[in-house]
Design an enzyme around this catalytic site. Structure first.
Site, PDB file in Angstrom:
ATOM      1  N   LYS A   1       0.168  72.145 -50.890  1.00 38.71           N
ATOM      2  CA  LYS A   1      -0.581  71.292 -49.966  1.00 38.71           C
ATOM      3  C   LYS A   1      -0.078  71.535 -48.554  1.00 38.71           C
ATOM      4  O   LYS A   1       1.129  71.493 -48.313  1.00 38.71           O
ATOM      5  CB  LYS A   1      -0.301  69.812 -50.253  1.00 38.71           C
TER       6      LYS A   1
ATOM      7  N   LYS B   1       3.506  71.625 -54.298  1.00 39.80           N
ATOM      8  CA  LYS B   1       2.156  71.090 -54.494  1.00 39.80           C
ATOM      9  C   LYS B   1       1.072  71.996 -53.909  1.00 39.80           C
ATOM     10  O   LYS B   1      -0.105  71.717 -54.074  1.00 39.80           O
ATOM     11  CB  LYS B   1       2.042  69.710 -53.841  1.00 39.80           C
TER      12      LYS B   1
END
Length: 137
Positions: free
Chosen positions: A47, A45
């Site tokens: 992230k 992701k």
């Protein structure tokens, strides 16, 4: 017993997360949360989490709506989790609408709940970043 599952990162836990967990739990008797691992968040992701997986897991386990927290390590595990945990209902925020309809093939109801509109972890991070940069000037 009706089992419900949802997934997420749940970093910077806020009332929008609590609303989602409460509404998900209302759809059944037992709520399982697939919590994205730090590695999955970073590798898949892109992230970076503020809190580690273990800290995020502790926070979720302290919430009365949550019965079990399991690690989410890849996108593909949702199908196997539905089978392994005998899940009746799969729940995600409506920003994912249609993405997990394939789970209906497993005999699982798929529900997309509306997000709490005025709050998100991304918004919190952006607001803090903007405030920090204003103060630096």
């Amino acid at each position: 017993m009706k089992r419900v599952i949802t997934y997420g990162t749940f970093d910077l836990l806020h009332y929008g997360h609590i609303n989602l967990l409460r509404r998900a739990r209302q759809l059944g008797d037992y709520l399982i949360v697939g919590l994205s691992t730090d590695e999955f968040n970073w590798n898949e992701k892109q992230k970076k989490c503020y809190f580690s997986y273990e800290k995020r897991k502790q926070l979720l386990e302290a919430i009365r709506y949550v019965d079990l927290v399991i690690p989410e390590e890849n996108w593909e595990q949702k199908r196997t989790d539905v089978k392994e945990y005998h899940v009746d209902t799969f729940v995600m925020g409506d920003d994912w609408k249609g993405k997990f309809d394939f789970l209906k093939e497993e005999g699982c109801e798929v529900v997309y709940l509306p997000r709490t509109p005025e709050i998100s972890s991304s918004q919190i991070k952006e607001d803090l970043y903007t405030k920090e940069n204003k103060n630096a000037v």
